[in-house]
Design a protein around this motif. Structure first.
Motif, short mmCIF file in Angstrom:
data_model
loop_
_atom_site.label_atom_id
_atom_site.label_comp_id
_atom_site.label_asym_id
_atom_site.label_seq_id
_atom_site.Cartn_x
_atom_site.Cartn_y
_atom_site.Cartn_z
N LYS A 3 12.08 10.78 -11.43
CA LYS A 3 11.78 11.88 -10.50
C LYS A 3 10.30 12.28 -10.54
O LYS A 3 9.70 12.52 -9.49
CB LYS A 3 12.67 13.07 -10.85
N ALA A 4 9.72 12.34 -11.72
CA ALA A 4 8.31 12.73 -11.84
C ALA A 4 7.40 11.70 -11.17
O ALA A 4 6.41 12.05 -10.52
CB ALA A 4 7.93 12.90 -13.31
N GLU A 5 7.74 10.41 -11.31
CA GLU A 5 6.92 9.37 -10.69
C GLU A 5 7.02 9.41 -9.16
O GLU A 5 6.02 9.23 -8.47
CB GLU A 5 7.34 8.00 -11.23
N TYR A 6 8.23 9.66 -8.66
CA TYR A 6 8.36 9.82 -7.20
C TYR A 6 7.51 11.00 -6.73
O TYR A 6 6.85 10.92 -5.70
CB TYR A 6 9.82 10.05 -6.80
N TYR A 10 4.68 11.06 -3.76
CA TYR A 10 4.70 11.98 -2.62
C TYR A 10 3.43 12.82 -2.56
O TYR A 10 2.88 13.05 -1.48
CB TYR A 10 5.93 12.89 -2.67
N ALA A 11 2.95 13.25 -3.71
CA ALA A 11 1.71 14.04 -3.75
C ALA A 11 0.52 13.21 -3.28
O ALA A 11 -0.33 13.69 -2.53
CB ALA A 11 1.47 14.58 -5.16
N SER A 12 0.47 11.95 -3.71
CA SER A 12 -0.61 11.07 -3.29
C SER A 12 -0.56 10.83 -1.78
O SER A 12 -1.59 10.83 -1.11
CB SER A 12 -0.52 9.74 -4.04
N THR A 16 -3.59 11.73 0.78
CA THR A 16 -4.35 10.67 1.46
C THR A 16 -3.93 10.43 2.90
O THR A 16 -4.66 9.79 3.66
CB THR A 16 -4.22 9.34 0.71
N ASP A 17 -2.73 10.89 3.26
CA ASP A 17 -2.18 10.67 4.60
C ASP A 17 -1.82 9.21 4.86
O ASP A 17 -1.64 8.81 6.00
CB ASP A 17 -3.16 11.15 5.68
N ASN A 42 11.58 14.98 1.72
CA ASN A 42 10.70 16.02 1.17
C ASN A 42 9.69 16.52 2.20
O ASN A 42 8.76 17.25 1.86
CB ASN A 42 9.98 15.49 -0.08
N GLN A 43 9.88 16.12 3.45
CA GLN A 43 9.03 16.55 4.56
C GLN A 43 7.55 16.29 4.31
O GLN A 43 6.69 17.13 4.60
CB GLN A 43 9.29 18.02 4.90
#
Length: 93
Positions: A3-6, A10-12, A16-17, A42-43
């Motif tokens: 979960k933390a790696e996902y 998602y944050a990256s 970066t778009d 996660n939208q």
């Protein structure tokens, strides 16, 4: 991935778009499918997203470098895709 790696992926993507997922596996059921679904769930909206994989057919034999090149998952193909995205973005500006 846990979960933390996902969450890091998602944050990256949000920062970066862009998302390019290259995997040495079949398209169906691969990590790319799970990441793309997670982005939607996660939208996390991105301008560009592409999954690169070995398709859904039978993969022929060859060296790792030959197969990566053939299926467009080598470093050169990934860099080329990213540069195309950047050029498109700049031409729209």
């Amino acid at each position: 991935l846990d979960k933390a790696e996902y969450s890091l992926v998602y944050a990256s993507a949000a920062k970066t778009d862009n998302v390019i997922i290259a995997e040495e596996s079949a398209r169906r059921g691969g990590i790319g499918t799970r990441i793309m679904a997670g982005l939607l769930r996660n939208q996390v909206c991105v301008k560009n997203a592409r999954g690169l994989d070995l398709g859904n057919g039978i993969v022929e034999h060859g060296s790792v470098s030959q197969l990566r090149k053939k299926y467009g998952i080598d470093a050169e193909a990934i860099a080329r895709l990213y540069m195309e995205w950047k050029e498109n973005e700049e031409s729209k500006a």
